[in-house]
Design an enzyme around this catalytic site. Structure first.
Site, PDB file in Angstrom:
ATOM      1  N   HIS A 381       1.016  -1.141  -0.015  1.00 53.53           N
ATOM      2  CA  HIS A 381      -0.026  -0.173  -0.125  1.00 53.53           C
ATOM      3  C   HIS A 381       0.827   1.328   0.069  1.00 53.53           C
ATOM      4  CE1 HIS A 381      -3.633   2.181   1.211  1.00 53.53           C
ATOM      5  NE2 HIS A 381      -2.728   3.068   1.636  1.00 53.53           N
ATOM      6  N   GLU A 382       1.851   1.547   0.855  1.00 52.73           N
ATOM      7  CA  GLU A 382       2.730   2.557   0.985  1.00 52.73           C
ATOM      8  C   GLU A 382       3.858   2.608  -0.191  1.00 52.73           C
ATOM      9  OE1 GLU A 382       1.786   4.698   3.033  1.00 52.73           O
ATOM     10  OE2 GLU A 382       0.778   3.607   4.382  1.00 52.73           O
ATOM     11  N   HIS A 385       1.806   4.314  -2.658  1.00 49.81           N
ATOM     12  CA  HIS A 385       1.844   5.882  -2.776  1.00 49.81           C
ATOM     13  C   HIS A 385       3.360   6.387  -3.297  1.00 49.81           C
ATOM     14  CE1 HIS A 385      -1.952   6.594  -0.349  1.00 49.81           C
ATOM     15  NE2 HIS A 385      -1.353   5.921   0.442  1.00 49.81           N
ATOM     16  N   HIS A 388       3.610   6.530  -7.045  1.00 46.46           N
ATOM     17  CA  HIS A 388       2.709   7.421  -7.414  1.00 46.46           C
ATOM     18  C   HIS A 388       3.603   8.764  -7.408  1.00 46.46           C
ATOM     19  CE1 HIS A 388      -1.400   9.189  -7.769  1.00 46.46           C
ATOM     20  NE2 HIS A 388      -1.002   9.629  -8.534  1.00 46.46           N
TER      21      HIS A 388
END
Length: 591
Positions: A381-382, A385, A388
């Site tokens: 998940h991180e 980020h 991105h």
């Protein structure tokens, strides 16, 4: 006993040199920032006097913002390494003060643009040195119809602290003043409530549920008054700023059409039969005559122990992301090998996890890894980020080097969807497969269905109040009960206590924020499914989305990736995945 930070192997700690190699370098930049603020102040009243001044002001304000961001990020991340460190507490405080000084030094810029001649600004933007800033300036000028006179703006600014009163009072009442009784010998708190709801002993779950909501029942009129005040404040702001509704006002900042909100609700309504099937499946698996609200969180699959040491978690994440290609995996490998990640808990370290950095630094990741499957999901998940951020900064100038909150969770949740697919494709034990399926279904239930129900409640209470209705405790309970009945279906017996759940949800004070959890999750699932089924073109479109930053509005950026949130299709596609997961789980357990 937790290790001290110095006792943790360096390979498991981030290296913040890409922010600052030393505290002295930070101090030097701090002084430079203050000097830049003085230059900015000198330009007040003259930014539209010429295209040269306009360009100089834009560049200096953005350069100042860039430096302040770097200063603040370094101080906060150093403090997060050990929150007890007084030196970095001080630096973090100074960085906050610098942020206030920056706001003061640039406070005149937007008002001068708003009050200036728009044709003059448009002509400036046609010049070669200023074309770059067209989207940035357009986004500022978009607010002109909703900007008040200087005197009116001063009044609104002066009342801003009053406007936060309902939220502040809710926080104090809910967080500080409410006292809950024990359940047996164990303390019942906000933090322990869901762990109680996950206990195998149904009698304990019921006792905790009833005791928890009894406290809210005792204060329901106060909670209703606070929520009613919050809604009236939002309606007042919308009217004052000439928006058609409180929701239109809230969605204006990200330029998101109200149709996106309504399409989400419409698509979820259409797919409620799948949700009802899942709730019915939960009832059958728990073997209860009546499924009650305190049965919604207890795990359905027991005795599954899926452990992943950090290196195993790293390898699993890398394998799950192979579909994205070497140009994506290269920086991900760099993250693992080049000290982007602070892996393990240490004495004084901040809890939780995040991805953070600046335009000029690595997109760092903070973890508190404990070898659980959930930690692998947190890692990917991180990493979503961080990638991105990495691809946005690689492809965009600083002015567009960030991304809108509307799409902030898309990349991270896409990574989770790809990890889910990889694990399900490779799991061998039936119980482990059931565990993974149920984990994914619960993510859907909590993020798409539940948050959409919250969004519908928020929409309805604002409309009710705008039409002159009184948001009493009884009215709020009735509206909330009707939604629970709609979303959960006939398999759930709704205890009266659940009618009060609205009273404990802080998101109802976030001004139409929660729908973005559901749109972000739906977009991510749709994108992951699209890449798996359509191949390279879908992958290429997705990576273009990751690199777009805020060079366009978030709805348009998502459209370029093949997800048009102005239609119900992305939510429909995501919930097709949910429906398939429910069907598979039904077959596996033969119920």
């Amino acid at each position: 006993m937790l290790k001290k930070r110095e006792d943790i192997d360096q390979k498991y700690k981030w290296n913040l040199d890409s922010l600052y190699p030393s505290d002295q370098a930070w101090e030097d930049d701090y002084k430079l920032a203050e000097a830049m603020f003085e230059e900015l102040k000198k330009m007040e009243g003259s930014i539209l006097s010429s295209s040269e001044n306009f360009k100089k002001n834009l560049e200096l304000s953005l350069d100042s913002s860039r430096k302040v961001s770097r200063i603040a990020t370094y101080a906060k991340m150093k403090q997060d390494e050990n929150t007890k460190d007084s030196h970095y507490q001080e630096l973090n405080g100074r960085a906050s003060n610098l942020g206030v000084k920056f706001s003061e030094a640039t406070s005149y810029i937007v008002p001068e643009m708003m009050m200036g001649d728009e044709e003059t600004i448009r002509n400036y933007l046609k010049e070669d040195g200023l074309k770059l800033y067209t989207q940035h300036v357009n986004d500022i000028l978009r607010a002109r119809p909703h900007t008040l006179t200087p005197g009116e703006e001063a009044i609104m600014a002066g009342a801003s602290e009053l406007f936060t009163a309902p939220s502040t009072a809710f926080g104090m009442l809910n967080g500080a003043d409410l006292k809950f009784p024990n359940v047996g010998k164990d303390s019942l708190t906000h933090g322990s409530f869901i762990p109680f709801m996950m206990k195998k002993d149904r009698a304990v779950r019921e006792e905790a549920f009833k005791k928890y909501y009894k406290v809210f029942d005792e204060h329901k009129n106060t909670f209703a008054s606070l929520l009613s005040s919050e809604v009236k404040k939002n309606i007042f702001n919308a009217k004052a700023r000439k928006h058609t509704s409180a929701r239109a006002c809230a969605l204006h900042d990200n330029n998101v059409p109200e149709s996106v909100y309504d399409n989400l609700i419409e698509a979820v309504h259409k797919n409620l039969p799948a949700m009802h099937r899942y709730i019915d499946l939960r009832k059958k698996m728990l073997r209860v005559d009546k499924l009650r609200p305190f049965d919604l969180y207890v795990p359905l699959i027991d005795d599954v122990d899926m452990k992943y040491a950090y290196e195993d978690g790293r390898d699993t994440v890398l394998k799950s992301l192979e579909i994205l290609g070497d140009d994506y995996l290269g920086p991900v490998r760099d993250a693992f090998e080049d000290s982007w990640i602070d892996v393990y808990e240490n004495e004084g370290k901040r809890s939780g996890a995040y991805s953070w950095g600046t335009y000029d630094s690595k997109p760092y990741i903070l973890l508190n890894y404990h070898d659980e499957l959930g930690d692998v999901f947190t890692l990917t998940h991180e990493m979503g980020h961080s990638m991105h951020s990495y691809l946005t900064r690689k492809n965009q100038p600083y002015v567009y080097g960030n991304y809108s909150i509307f799409v902030a969770e898309v990349a991270s949740t896409t990574n989770e969807a790809l990890l889910n697919k990889y694990l399900l494709d490779n799991v061998k034990e039936k119980n482990e497969r059931l565990y993974l399926l149920n984990n994914y279904l619960e993510n859907f239930r909590g993020t798409v269905f539940r948050q959409t129900m919250f969004a519908e409640f928020e929409r309805d209470i604002h409309a009710y109040a705008a039409d002159g209705g009184a948001l009493t405790a009884d009215q709020l309970c009735k509206m909330y009960r009707d939604l629970n009945a709609k979303y959960y279906g006939e398999s759930l017996d709704i205890d009266a206590e659940l009618d009060l759940e609205w009273a404990r949800i802080p998101h109802f004070y976030y001004n139409f924020y929660v729908f973005q959890y559901a749109t972000g999750f739906s977009s991510a699932v749709a994108l992951a499914d699209k890449m798996v089924n359509e191949g390279q073109q879908a992958v290429s479109d997705y990576k273009s989305f990751l690199g777009a930053g805020c060079s366009d509005y978030p709805i348009e950026v998502l459209k370029a990736a093949g997800v048009d949130m102005t239609t119900p299709e992305p939510v429909d596609n995501a919930l097709n995945v949910f429906n398939a997961l429910v069907e598979e789980m039904e077959k596996l357990i033969n119920l």
